[in-house]
Design an enzyme around this catalytic site. Structure first.
Site, PDB file in Angstrom:
ATOM      1  N   HIS A  72      19.389  27.860  18.233  1.00 35.38           N
ATOM      2  CA  HIS A  72      19.578  26.730  17.312  1.00 35.38           C
ATOM      3  C   HIS A  72      18.274  26.038  16.998  1.00 35.38           C
ATOM      4  O   HIS A  72      17.335  26.157  17.753  1.00 35.38           O
ATOM      5  CB  HIS A  72      20.540  25.710  17.925  1.00 35.38           C
ATOM      6  CG  HIS A  72      21.945  26.220  17.972  1.00 35.38           C
ATOM      7  ND1 HIS A  72      22.656  26.330  19.142  1.00 35.38           N
ATOM      8  CD2 HIS A  72      22.747  26.697  17.007  1.00 35.38           C
ATOM      9  CE1 HIS A  72      23.852  26.831  18.877  1.00 35.38           C
ATOM     10  NE2 HIS A  72      23.930  27.064  17.600  1.00 35.38           N
TER      11      HIS A  72
ATOM     12  N   ASN B 263      23.990  31.124  12.527  1.00 38.49           N
ATOM     13  CA  ASN B 263      24.551  32.435  12.837  1.00 38.49           C
ATOM     14  C   ASN B 263      23.586  33.512  12.359  1.00 38.49           C
ATOM     15  O   ASN B 263      23.150  33.465  11.200  1.00 38.49           O
ATOM     16  CB  ASN B 263      25.894  32.611  12.139  1.00 38.49           C
ATOM     17  CG  ASN B 263      26.960  31.736  12.766  1.00 38.49           C
ATOM     18  OD1 ASN B 263      27.143  31.758  13.950  1.00 38.49           O
ATOM     19  ND2 ASN B 263      27.659  30.962  11.944  1.00 38.49           N
TER      20      ASN B 263
ATOM     21  N   LYS C 229       8.993  33.070   8.735  1.00 39.10           N
ATOM     22  CA  LYS C 229       8.934  31.990   7.766  1.00 39.10           C
ATOM     23  C   LYS C 229       9.982  30.962   8.181  1.00 39.10           C
ATOM     24  O   LYS C 229      11.134  31.328   8.434  1.00 39.10           O
ATOM     25  CB  LYS C 229       9.239  32.580   6.384  1.00 39.10           C
ATOM     26  CG  LYS C 229       8.895  31.691   5.221  1.00 39.10           C
ATOM     27  CD  LYS C 229       7.387  31.533   5.059  1.00 39.10           C
ATOM     28  CE  LYS C 229       7.075  30.718   3.825  1.00 39.10           C
ATOM     29  NZ  LYS C 229       7.556  31.379   2.612  1.00 39.10           N
ATOM     30  N   HIS C 230       9.580  29.711   8.245  1.00 37.29           N
ATOM     31  CA  HIS C 230      10.501  28.642   8.660  1.00 37.29           C
ATOM     32  C   HIS C 230      11.305  29.026   9.904  1.00 37.29           C
ATOM     33  O   HIS C 230      12.535  28.992   9.916  1.00 37.29           O
ATOM     34  CB  HIS C 230      11.422  28.236   7.518  1.00 37.29           C
ATOM     35  CG  HIS C 230      10.689  27.473   6.451  1.00 37.29           C
ATOM     36  ND1 HIS C 230      10.238  26.198   6.642  1.00 37.29           N
ATOM     37  CD2 HIS C 230      10.283  27.849   5.238  1.00 37.29           C
ATOM     38  CE1 HIS C 230       9.599  25.805   5.565  1.00 37.29           C
ATOM     39  NE2 HIS C 230       9.593  26.782   4.698  1.00 37.29           N
TER      40      HIS C 230
ATOM     41  N   THR D 274     -13.558  14.576  56.159  1.00 34.64           N
ATOM     42  CA  THR D 274     -12.464  14.770  57.130  1.00 34.64           C
ATOM     43  C   THR D 274     -12.611  16.134  57.816  1.00 34.64           C
ATOM     44  O   THR D 274     -13.322  17.012  57.315  1.00 34.64           O
ATOM     45  CB  THR D 274     -11.116  14.701  56.406  1.00 34.64           C
ATOM     46  OG1 THR D 274     -11.182  15.505  55.223  1.00 34.64           O
ATOM     47  CG2 THR D 274     -10.776  13.284  56.027  1.00 34.64           C
TER      48      THR D 274
HETATM   49  N1  LIG Z   1      -3.590  11.685  56.432  1.00 33.26           N
HETATM   50  C1  LIG Z   1      -4.686  11.304  55.887  1.00 33.26           C
HETATM   51  O1  LIG Z   1      -5.118  10.213  56.186  1.00 33.26           O
HETATM   52  C2  LIG Z   1      -5.407  12.186  54.953  1.00 33.26           C
HETATM   53  N2  LIG Z   1      -6.587  11.905  54.425  1.00 33.26           N
HETATM   54  C3  LIG Z   1      -6.959  12.950  53.656  1.00 33.26           C
HETATM   55  N3  LIG Z   1      -5.983  13.886  53.660  1.00 33.26           N
HETATM   56  C4  LIG Z   1      -6.013  15.188  52.985  1.00 33.26           C
HETATM   57  O2  LIG Z   1      -6.618  16.119  53.870  1.00 33.26           O
HETATM   58  C5  LIG Z   1      -7.140  17.207  53.111  1.00 33.26           C
HETATM   59  C6  LIG Z   1      -8.481  17.617  53.664  1.00 33.26           C
HETATM   60  O3  LIG Z   1      -8.362  17.864  55.018  1.00 33.26           O
HETATM   61  P1  LIG Z   1      -9.487  18.658  55.806  1.00 33.26           P
HETATM   62  O4  LIG Z   1     -10.787  18.077  55.380  1.00 33.26           O
HETATM   63  O5  LIG Z   1      -9.158  18.413  57.240  1.00 33.26           O
HETATM   64  O6  LIG Z   1      -9.338  20.136  55.442  1.00 33.26           O
HETATM   65  C7  LIG Z   1      -7.198  16.749  51.658  1.00 33.26           C
HETATM   66  O7  LIG Z   1      -6.233  17.478  50.932  1.00 33.26           O
HETATM   67  C8  LIG Z   1      -6.830  15.276  51.732  1.00 33.26           C
HETATM   68  O8  LIG Z   1      -6.113  14.865  50.582  1.00 33.26           O
HETATM   69  C9  LIG Z   1      -4.993  13.442  54.454  1.00 33.26           C
HETATM   70  N4  LIG Z   1      -3.854  14.160  54.724  1.00 33.26           N
HETATM   71  C10 LIG Z   1      -2.589  13.847  54.481  1.00 33.26           C
HETATM   72  O9  LIG Z   1      -2.043  12.905  54.221  1.00 33.26           O
END
Ligand SMILES: NC(=O)c1ncn([C@@H]2O[C@H](COP(=O)(O)O)[C@@H](O)[C@H]2O)c1NC=O
Length: 527
Positions: free
Chosen positions: A527, A428, A285-286, A36
């Site tokens: 307690h 106590n 102890k205990h 991503t």
């Molecule tokens: N929305 C989505 O479809 C989605 N898919 C992956 N994430 C999160 O996005 C994060 C990574 O984002 P990046 O690679 O953009 O830094 C990870 O924490 C992952 O769990 C998403 N983010 C939130 O829901």
């Protein structure tokens, strides 16, 4: 079971620690990497071949990242049942994804920030991440899911040793970690929202710190031989992210396995010894301190603490607030049978001395740090009670002298010492102290006056002089009889919370006996 090498991986991590090295090692094993936005950018910058998820799905990341991996090509690739779903995969141009590496948006650290706005908290609720994590964990028969950076190296090592595949056992274990991770994550969100419910409905109301449901995760540290008694099975669970030096984070250097009672008693001893700035020793102890003292060294403190009640110290738990040294270790093992010794650290020479008694459990917990503001949890049948941890501390400035006579300098020092001990004695609680050493401890009696009697009896049995000692009471005296009995025993000064409807009568009794008495305004029931 067929060994399927990992061919395609999806990497989407918020915490990017170790991800570059991991991705590089995957690429070296001819694994195709999908990723991503932010993760893909980082990997590409590091020269790692990566395909952006948006290019792979043909759909851009939208709504500021709210939707990026939520696509049938991703979830179909993760969830597809190998050997069953091939036709539908082909029909929909879905390729298998064999490895998913995800960690989630930092919800915990976001809401921990002072003044975190609700919108910030909401934006830090990860949706796509947990969806992939759960899908991969569900399909662990064929898919490997990694949610912890600490697992990167072992996954790579296993792939290298197995022609690019992970074992079913590994995938199952990682799937459990994945569900633990998402359960903990959702628990955290539910706690956060549950606690703010009153404020959400009526913004003028303060949020309730105790959420609508209480979700907490503890990780098994060890199975125990048995519980409080041998017919009860038991295990020790600890908080995953605990950092404070404690029995839960302590390292056992030697000795038999800790028992259920050892752990409870070690906790009591360690938490009590943390109260003191000077070299101190607490023998428990205990669950009750049976000897507490400070001294110029921990050896001096131990020798004095031991004197309080050598009978009870037999088989006790000993805690120190300084490094365990050779001489003190020698003194302990030559003098008494001890179950557990715990200290921030131990010298090599001290460890060598204790090793002559292989059964003795020696624990080191590291230097003490500020106490975490945790909650105490107590179980009742069908429920639990939650409360703030008792972190009330009393200094000289907090004390209110209520008698005609002011405490002397020495009495004042002893009163403050005595109060710190009383906090850790089961109610106590009555504690007698002289020269920063316990003289008698009366614990767990159903009436305060009987606790005082017990403290006196214990002192007398050990030939310790009560005359000239001071006394702490964990809660107020409901009647003057406790003060009369203390004076008769030779007590010269008293520390107690005050607040009884008969305070006037109790103060008058103290004045009659020329005692000095101070009120703390704080109670320490235990307690
Ligand atoms: N929305 C989505 O479809 C989605 N898919 C992956 N994430 C999160 O996005 C994060 C990574 O984002 P990046 O690679 O953009 O830094 C990870 O924490 C992952 O769990 C998403 N983010 C939130 O829901």
């Amino acid at each position: 079971m067929t060994r399927r090498p990992i061919r395609r991986a999806l990497l989407s991590v918020s915490d990017k620690t170790g991800i570059v090295e991991f991705a590089r090692a995957l690429a070296a094993q001819q694994v195709e990497i999908l990723s991503t936005g932010g993760t893909a950018k980082l990997l590409a910058e590091q020269g790692i071949k990566v395909i952006e998820v948006s290019d792979y799905t043909g759909h851009p990341e939208i709504m500021d990242g709210r939707v990026k991996t939520l696509h049938p090509k991703i979830h179909g690739g993760i969830l597809a049942r190998r050997g069953i779903d091939e036709a539908v995969m082909a029909d929909n141009s879905i390729g298998p994804i064999d490895l998913v590496v995800v960690n989630l948006y930092p919800f915990a650290s976001t809401v921990a920030k002072a003044g975190c706005a609700l919108e910030d908290a909401i934006e830090n609720i990860d949706i796509g991440g947990p969806t992939m994590v759960r899908a991969a964990a569900k399909n662990h028969k064929d898919v490997t899911i990694v949610v912890n950076a600490k697992d990167y190296s072992s996954v790579i090592a296993e792939m290298q040793a197995n022609g690019g595949a992970t074992s079913h056992t590994t995938r199952f274990s990682l799937a459990i970690s994945a569900f633990e991770h998402t359960a903990q994550y959702d628990g955290m969100i539910a706690n956060y929202f549950g606690a703010m419910l009153p404020a959400y409905n009526a913004p003028t109301e303060p949020a309730n710190k105790f959420p609508r449901t209480f979700n907490s995760q503890f990780v098994k540290k060890q199975d125990l031989r048995y519980g409080e008694n041998s017919h009860q099975s038991a295990a020790f669970y600890v908080q995953d992210n605990a950092t404070e030096a404690s029995v839960s984070t302590a390292k056992q250097l030697q000795g038999k396995a800790l028992s259920y009672n050892n752990i409870a008693d070690t906790d009591a001893a360690l938490e009590c010894v943390k109260e003191f700035a000077e070299p101190a020793c607490v023998i428990v102890k205990h669950a009750n301190p049976c000897g507490v003292a400070i001294g110029d060294s921990i050896l001096a403190a131990y020798n004095r603490a031991y004197q309080t009640d050598p009978t009870s110290a037999f088989g006790g738990i000993i805690a120190f607030n300084r490094q365990l040294d050779e001489t003190t270790a020698q003194e302990i093992v030559s003098r008494q049978f001890v179950e557990v010794i715990i200290a921030p650290s131990a010298t090599d020479a001290a460890v060598a001395v204790i090793s002559t008694k292989p059964n003795v459990r020696l624990l080191v917990c590291g230097e003490f740090s500020a106490a975490a503001p945790t909650v105490d949890i107590k179980q009742v049948n069908g429920g639990i009670l939650l409360q703030d941890r008792d972190q009330a501390k009393i200094t000289e400035a907090d004390l209110k002298v209520v008698t005609k006579r002011q405490p002397t300098e020495q009495e004042l020092t002893d009163l403050l010492f005595c109060w710190k001990v009383a906090k850790f004695v089961k109610s106590n609680a009555i504690v007698y102290v002289k020269d920063s050493m316990t003289i008698g401890v009366g614990a767990g009696q159903m009436s305060r006056v009987y606790s005082a009697k017990v403290a006196g009896i214990k002192a007398a049995d050990e030939q310790l002089e009560v005359k000239g000692s001071v006394m702490a009471s964990d809660a107020f005296f409901p009647f003057r009889d406790g003060i009369d009995a203390a004076a008769a025993a030779g007590i010269t000064a008293v520390i107690q919370p005050g607040g009884s409807m008969r305070d006037v009568e109790v103060i008058a009794a103290a004045d009659e006996h020329n005692l000095a008495m101070v009120f703390t305004g704080v109670r320490h029931f235990r307690h």
